[in-house]
Design an enzyme around this catalytic site. Sequence first.
Site, short mmCIF file in Angstrom:
data_model
loop_
_atom_site.label_atom_id
_atom_site.label_comp_id
_atom_site.label_asym_id
_atom_site.label_seq_id
_atom_site.Cartn_x
_atom_site.Cartn_y
_atom_site.Cartn_z
N ASP A 1 0.77 -0.95 -0.06
CA ASP A 1 -0.20 -0.06 0.07
C ASP A 1 0.97 1.12 -0.11
O ASP A 1 2.24 0.87 0.19
CB ASP A 1 -0.86 -0.09 1.28
CG ASP A 1 -1.64 1.12 1.30
OD1 ASP A 1 -2.43 1.72 0.54
OD2 ASP A 1 -1.88 1.72 2.48
N ASP B 1 -0.06 5.06 1.18
CA ASP B 1 -0.38 6.11 1.94
C ASP B 1 -0.26 5.37 3.51
O ASP B 1 -0.71 4.30 3.74
CB ASP B 1 -1.85 6.60 2.03
CG ASP B 1 -1.79 7.62 0.61
OD1 ASP B 1 -0.69 8.11 0.46
OD2 ASP B 1 -2.84 7.71 0.27
#
Length: 255
Positions: free
Chosen positions: A22, A24
């Site tokens: 991922d 953020d």
Amino acid sequence: MFFLNLLVLFSRGKMKILMVFDFDHTVVDDNSDTWVIRCLPNRTLPNSVKSSYRKGHWTEFMGRVLKHIGEQEVSPDGVRSVMETIPYTAGMADLLTFISEHKDRVDCIVVSDSNTLFIDWILQAAGLRGAVDHIFTNPAHFNDHGHMEVSGHHSHDCQRCPVNLCKRKVLEQYLSQRAGGGSSGGVSYRCVVYVGDGGNDLCPALCLRAQDVVMPRVGYSLEKLLRVEEGVRARVSAWSSGEQILQELKASMES
């Protein structure tokens, strides 16, 4: 002869490890979509934009945010310069550097609900873009007026995920395409290491195998969800810094 064949197979990348990140609150230690607000003169959005968000439709909301930023005559360079200041999570730059130095043994992809411009800018600013083989996220561009626009990554019918992105669908399609291979032959990863933090990282975690690893960030939503989710087959290994992820990767490479 068996061991010679095994060595040849490995040297061709048939037994690679796949790192899935991922972005953020994982690669970077903040939310790129909210960080961009810093390019506004007063670093805040008007209530008319703030109140327009609908649950599950974040990318549509970001379209309105970016439209407002453009209307304030913030230049593309102004947006980019702000995005390049977002901090990396501790140890993450070293981890990505290690991956870039071991591309013969490790593939790396990013699956994120951010957008193509933000992620490219942030990785390039730190000289880390070469660590990542593919980025799967929402496409973004600047229109003829110099305003940034963003659209959803794809459509899907998953009820768990936001309308613009199902990370499980992305991961399954990527694994299927890599297994198909083409003229050079397919790649079947002996281990997938999935690193994330949020609720939308649970869906892809559910498609991992027993030999894979899902790594939730300590104190974030994914870690809490994995405590009560019964459908996860992969081993769970929580992390607080990139150094812990690097240790897990090295252990997987040695096993």
